[in-house]
Design a protein around this motif. Structure first.
Motif, short mmCIF file in Angstrom:
data_model
loop_
_atom_site.label_atom_id
_atom_site.label_comp_id
_atom_site.label_asym_id
_atom_site.label_seq_id
_atom_site.Cartn_x
_atom_site.Cartn_y
_atom_site.Cartn_z
N VAL A 19 0.82 -1.00 0.09
CA VAL A 19 0.01 0.10 0.17
C VAL A 19 0.91 1.29 0.21
CG1 VAL A 19 -1.69 1.16 1.25
CG2 VAL A 19 -1.65 -1.21 1.20
N ALA A 20 2.03 1.29 0.98
CA ALA A 20 2.62 2.39 0.86
C ALA A 20 3.61 2.58 -0.55
CB ALA A 20 3.81 2.23 2.13
N ILE B 10 9.77 5.64 2.51
CA ILE B 10 8.72 6.12 1.73
C ILE B 10 7.72 7.07 2.12
CG2 ILE B 10 6.46 5.28 0.74
CD1 ILE B 10 7.57 2.42 0.13
N VAL B 11 7.47 7.13 3.48
CA VAL B 11 6.73 7.96 4.31
C VAL B 11 7.44 9.39 4.35
CG1 VAL B 11 5.74 8.91 6.35
CG2 VAL B 11 5.28 6.46 5.69
N VAL B 12 8.90 9.36 4.68
CA VAL B 12 9.84 10.50 4.84
C VAL B 12 9.84 11.22 3.20
CG1 VAL B 12 11.90 11.40 5.48
CG2 VAL B 12 10.68 10.03 7.17
N HIS B 13 10.43 10.33 2.45
CA HIS B 13 10.81 10.78 1.23
C HIS B 13 9.57 11.43 0.41
CE1 HIS B 13 14.77 10.73 1.96
NE2 HIS B 13 14.93 9.31 1.99
N SER B 14 8.36 10.61 0.61
CA SER B 14 7.23 11.23 -0.13
C SER B 14 6.82 12.66 0.36
CB SER B 14 5.94 10.20 0.14
OG SER B 14 5.95 9.00 -0.39
N ASP B 15 7.02 12.81 1.69
CA ASP B 15 6.76 14.24 1.99
C ASP B 15 7.84 15.37 1.45
OD1 ASP B 15 5.68 16.50 3.88
OD2 ASP B 15 7.88 16.28 4.81
N VAL C 27 -1.50 11.12 2.08
CA VAL C 27 -1.92 10.88 3.25
C VAL C 27 -1.91 9.40 3.34
CG1 VAL C 27 -3.63 10.77 5.02
CG2 VAL C 27 -3.12 12.91 3.72
N PHE C 28 -1.19 8.80 4.33
CA PHE C 28 -1.05 7.46 4.47
C PHE C 28 -1.86 6.87 5.32
CE2 PHE C 28 2.99 8.69 2.84
CZ PHE C 28 3.41 7.47 1.80
N PRO C 29 -2.56 5.69 5.16
CA PRO C 29 -3.50 5.01 5.96
C PRO C 29 -2.67 4.68 7.33
CG PRO C 29 -2.86 3.32 4.29
CD PRO C 29 -2.39 4.69 3.86
N ALA C 30 -3.42 4.45 8.29
CA ALA C 30 -3.08 4.08 9.57
C ALA C 30 -2.08 3.01 9.55
CB ALA C 30 -3.96 3.66 10.50
N VAL D 195 5.51 3.78 11.32
CA VAL D 195 6.55 4.75 10.95
C VAL D 195 6.58 5.74 12.02
CG1 VAL D 195 7.35 6.38 9.52
CG2 VAL D 195 6.59 4.27 8.67
N ARG D 196 5.49 6.33 12.41
CA ARG D 196 5.39 7.33 13.54
C ARG D 196 5.90 6.81 14.85
NH1 ARG D 196 -0.21 7.41 15.45
NH2 ARG D 196 0.59 5.60 16.44
#
Length: 304
Positions: free
Chosen positions: A14-15, A155-160, A172-175, A181-182
Motif C-alpha cells: 500500500v505504501a 517511503i513516508v519521509v521521502h514522499s513528504d 496521506v498514508f493509511p494508519a 513509522v510514526r
C-alpha cells in the motif's frame, strides 16, 4: 515454505503504491531537473530514491541472508553511519546512484517502480518472501517485518520531501502504513534526545527544541552557525508568537542579522538594542509596553 503473514506484509505494498502515484504526477516529470528540497539532490534523483524502496524490496525479500541479524529496526538506525553523518557532500550526491538513475528520465523510473511493486506484492501475498532479509550495504540482516518497516519509513519521509519539492500536497498514508513509522520515529527521537525533549517539542511551544530522529543534538547545534540554542529559554529572554528568540552574538551592536537557518516554522532572527531590552523587561517588542500572556501559554500574543 509457508510462514505467517505479518501486518507489514500487507501494509508495505500500500505504501509503495502511494509512492508510485506520487512519482507519476506530472509535476514531478515537469520539474525533473530542478533542485529538490534536499541539499544537492534534483527532483528526479529524489523521485528515483523514493521509487528504489520497492525495487530494493523486490530484490532482497527472496534473497537468502548470511549476515548477522539485528534485533530490531531501531538497532538498524542506531548503527547506520548515515544517521549522524549529516548532509552528504555535493560531489558524493552527484556521483551517487540516485542521480545516475535520474539521467534515464521519468518514464524509466515509472516502469521500474511499477514492475517492482508487482513483484513485491506477489512475493508477500504467496509467502515467497524470506523471514530474514539481508542488507548487504550495511553488513547485517533484519527480520522481514523490520526490513519492511525501514523501507516504509523511507517511503513516508521521502514522499513528504518529494511533495514539498514540486509543490503538491503530501500523500496521506493509511494508519496501517503511517502508525508503525510514526512509532519508530518517536522511539528513535526519544533514544537520541530523551523523554523531556520530546514532551517539550510536542506540548510546549515556549521550550520546544530539536528532536530529529536522525540528527544528534551536537550536529543540530552545528547547523545553526551563529546561534546559541538551548532546549529551554535562556535567562531573561522571551518568545514572541511562534518565534524562538535566542541569544544574540556578541558584537552585533544592536543590529539585526540575516537569519542563516530556521527553527521549526520560524526563522532564527536576532535583534539587539531596544527590542532585546524590551524582551528582557517582559514588554512587547512591537510597542514597548507590557502585554498579557497569550492563552496558549506563549509569552507574547502576536502583534495586531
Amino acid at each position: 515454505m509457508s510462514r505467517p503473514v505479518d501486518a507489514l506484509d500487507s501494509a508495505f505494498p500500500v505504501a509503495a503504491s502511494i509512492a508510485l502515484d506520487l512519482i507519476r504526477r506530472p509535476e514531478v516529470s515537469a520539474q525533473w531537473s530542478n533542485p529538490s528540497a534536499l541539499p544537492h539532490l534534483s527532483v528526479g534523483a529524489l523521485a528515483c530514491h523514493l521509487g528504489r524502496q520497492a525495487v530494493r524490496a523486490a530484490e532482497l525479500l527472496p534473497t537468502p541472508a548470511d549476515l548477522p541479524t539485528l534485533e530490531s529496526a531501531d538497532s538498524h538506525y542506531e548503527r547506520a553511519a548515515w544517521v549522524t553523518e549529516g548532509t552528504p557532500a555535493a560531489d558524493a550526491v552527484a556521483a551517487g546512484s540516485d542521480e545516475a538513475d535520474a539521467a534515464h528520465g521519468p518514464a524509466d523510473l515509472h516502469t521500474r517502480s511499477a514492475d517492482a511493486l508487482t513483484q513485491v506484492t506477489d512475493l508477500l501475498s504467496r509467502g515467497a518472501a524470506l523471514d530474514v532479509v539481508p542488507i548487504p550495504w550495511q553488513g547485517w540482516s533484519l527480520r522481514r517485518a523490520d526490513f519492511l518497516l525501514t523501507r516504509q519509513l523511507e517511503i513516508v519521509v521521502h514522499s513528504d520531501d518529494l511533495a514539498v519539492s514540486v509543490g503538491v500536497p503530501t500523500p496521506v498514508f493509511p494508519a496501517e502504513v503511517f502508525d508503525p513509522v510514526r512509532d519508530l520515529l518517536v522511539r528513535l527521537a526519544v533514544r537520541r534526545h530523551g523523554q523531556s525533549a520530546l514532551i517539550s517539542a510536542l506540548s510546549r511551544s515556549e521550550r520546544a527544541g530539536h528532536i530529529s530522529a536522525f540528527l544528534t543534538p551536537g550536529r543540530a547545534l552545528d547547523r545553526l552557525r551563529f546561534a546559541e540554542v538551548a532546549v529551554s529559554p535562556a535567562p531573561g529572554y522571551r518568545y514572541f508568537g511562534d518565534v524562538e528568540w535566542i541569544k544574540p552574538e556578541r558584537g552585533l551592536g544592536g543590529k539585526r542579522r540575516r537569519p542563516p537557518a530556521r527553527i521549526g516554522s520560524a526563522a532564527c532572527g536576532w535583534s539587539g538594542g531596544a527590542e532585546v531590552s524590551a524582551r528582557r523587561r517582559g514588554r512587547s517588542p512591537a510597542r514597548g509596553r507590557r502585554r498579557r500572556p497569550a492563552a496558549d501559554g506563549r509569552s507574547w500574543s502576536p502583534g495586531r
